[in-house]
Design an enzyme around this catalytic site. Structure first.
Site, short mmCIF file in Angstrom:
data_model
loop_
_atom_site.label_atom_id
_atom_site.label_comp_id
_atom_site.label_asym_id
_atom_site.label_seq_id
_atom_site.Cartn_x
_atom_site.Cartn_y
_atom_site.Cartn_z
CE1 TYR A 1 -4.88 6.70 -2.80
CE2 TYR A 1 -7.07 8.00 -2.83
CZ TYR A 1 -5.91 7.56 -2.24
OH TYR A 1 -6.60 7.79 -0.69
CE1 TYR B 1 -4.73 1.56 0.04
CE2 TYR B 1 -3.19 2.92 1.53
CZ TYR B 1 -4.39 2.67 0.66
OH TYR B 1 -5.09 3.61 0.35
#
Ligand SMILES: [Zn+2]
Lengths: 147, 387
Positions: B338, B288
């Site tokens: 994103y 992440y």
């Protein structure tokens, strides 16, 4: 030192909200003093304040007033070059420091480091707490480098 | 080891168009992504009986999505949340199927993250922020309202303790931007980043420059999870869930009160035992990456490098193709797009299927992948996947 805040007619930045859990902290701040929650059972300091002790779960908590002579060392910091909230556009970069407080164990208090240039900021530097009067009856604790 | 290791699989992945201005609604984007995932799996929409999503009040609902796929769902659920929600919902999907509540679950994240509700967008009432965030009265009055500052406070301290410099953050960015150059669908395809340029870029919020921030994009992603048994009927190569830690949390809701630990540390303690492997067995990773530093901190939490070895690990190019652990091979959230982590899950699924075989984008012969989710220092989850 407080010239910006004193000359502006209205304080544009967010004012700390008093809640059932944090009121003694901000009431003390308004008097230019530091009050910290403490657990009556495990004796540990609690910050930020809450409805019970996060270390042991005890509901029995008290407040200890440490007065106006509060010092510490910078534990970490950020320096922000764009305003993230109203009022901070006058105050760039906004230097935010988390400080390990000398007067009690395990408490780190986050505030702006005022009157400091970015190149003066470093982990380990000594600071003292100072209070800025932001409205007629409210004051905000801040950190200043010990010179 | 986890009882259900290898019994569930990701069988479909899909995405919508990716842009800075979709000109449409999250429902339209979600429909595109869902149809692509269903097609990828070789299923019919009516084979999906459960729909789940996560959002920050910026999406459509699962029920809306199912409706316009022409399906009456047996189960719908929409949770609030960003990073690590993909892993959380995949663990939920496994539980639902295992307990007989569903047979195939579609999980999606849809957002106009650039043209609509922006994560870095502001505009919230500051009183609301103070009450909505635990301990908010102790940070909002000081101008500390962005994850770049919340996480940055951890970063400055951690970098000090781990002897990390701006250049080490730069190595994460440069590595991921390099991956994006092999991915024509990446937002920053055609825009490589050199270390020289990185080091000349000014700070937006120290210690982060704009390159250390993730992108903001309009897009939707979808994933379909079903049982290994059912996966045999799908046309895609299944990617099995070998281990999963749905979520761990920091000891304090006001996680700034202790910068010395992050939730991912607790996930890192469990995930390898859960999957029955060791960190050095990993071939590929999706880590992440809402900020470059978050990758470095997770490399430590997931025992891929020691605190002392973090800087060297990234400086030696180990996140790049041919390195010890090629990571975020589509460019990650720093340079691909994103969706709060789901795009990284799509990519690792495709890597483990060997979908890029014969191209320079394929991590040769990869079999085991780590996928991590980071809501913040407060909450995290991870899964280990195999082919
Ligand atoms: Zn206690």
């Amino acid at each position: 030192m407080m010239s910006i805040e004193k000359t502006s007619s209205k304080y544009e930045k967010p004012i700390p909200l008093k809640t059932i859990d944090n009121k003694p902290y901000w009431d003390a701040a308004d008097q230019h003093e530091l009050a910290i929650q403490s657990c009556e059972d495990c004796k540990r300091a609690i910050h930020p304040p809450g409805p019970a002790c996060p270390h042991c779960g005890s509901p029995t908590i008290e407040w200890i007033n440490y007065g106006s002579d509060v010092t510490g060392t910078i534990y970490s910091f950020v320096m922000t070059y764009v305003p993230m909230l109203p009022g901070f556009q006058h105050d760039l970069p906004t230097i935010i420091a988390q400080v390990e407080v000398d007067q009690m164990e395990g408490v780190r208090i986050t505030a702006n480091l005022i009157n400091a240039a970015p190149e003066e900021v470093a982990i380990g530097k000594a600071v003292k707490m100072t209070w800025i009067d932001i409205t007629e009856d409210r004051a905000l604790p801040q950190w200043a480098l010990m010179k | 080891m986890w009882d259900l290791s290898g019994k569930y699989a990701i069988v479909g992945v899909g995405e919508s168009e990716r842009s800075k201005n979709s000109g449409t609604t999250p429902l339209h984007l979600a429909l595109q992504a869902a149809r692509n995932a269903i097609e990828d799996a070789g299923l019919n929409a009516k084979d999906i009986d459960a729909f789940m999503s996560y959002s920050e009040h910026d999406s459509c609902t699962s029920h809306q999505l199912a409706t316009y796929l022409g399906v009456r769902p047996r189960y719908v659920k929409d949770i609030m949340g960003g990073g690590s929600s993909t892993e959380l919902l995949i663990a939920d999907a496994v539980s639902l199927i295992e307990s007989g509540q569903a047979t195939a679950v579609l999980i999606f994240r849809s957002m106009n993250g650039r043209s609509g509700v922006r994560m870095g967008g502001g505009g919230w009432s500051t009183d609301l922020l103070q009450s909505a965030i635990e301990g908010g009265s102790f940070i909002i009055p000081y101008g500390m309202a962005s994850p770049s500052q919340w996480f940055g406070m951890f970063a400055t301290r951690h970098m000090y303790e781990a002897n990390l410099t701006q250049e080490h953050l730069g190595h994460v960015c440069v590595s991921f931007y390099e991956h994006a150059q092999r991915n024509p669908k990446a937002m920053l395809h055609g825009k490589p980043l050199s270390m020289e340029h990185y080091l000349k870029t000014s700070h937006l919020s120290y210690p982060f420059t704009k390159h250390d921030f993730c992108l903001e994009t309009d897009e939707a992603n979808a994933i379909i999870v079903t049982s290994a048994e059912r996966a045999k009927d799908c046309k895609s190569r299944p990617v099995f869930i070998k281990g999963i830690v749905a979520r761990e949390a920091h000891p304090h809701a006001h996680y700034w009160s202790d910068l010395s630990q992050v939730a991912a540390d607790y996930v890192g303690e469990r995930i390898y035992e859960n999957a029955g492997i060791q960190p050095e067995d990993l071939d590929v990773a999706s880590i992440y990456d809402c900020y470059s530093w978050v990758v470095l901190r997770q490399l430590e939490a997931y025992k891929i490098a020691s605190r002392e070895g973090l800087g060297d690990f990234v400086a030696q190019g180990n996140l790049k193709m041919g390195g010890k652990l090629p990571s975020n091979t589509a460019g990650g959230m720093l340079s691909e797009g994103y969706t709060h982590g789901m795009n990284n899950v799509l990519e690792i699924t495709r890597q483990l299927r060997h979908e890029y075989k014969g191209t320079e984008r394929q991590v040769e012969g990869c079999e085991l992948g780590l996928c991590t989710g980071w809501l913040g220092p407060d909450a995290a989850g991870a899964m280990i996947l195999n082919n």
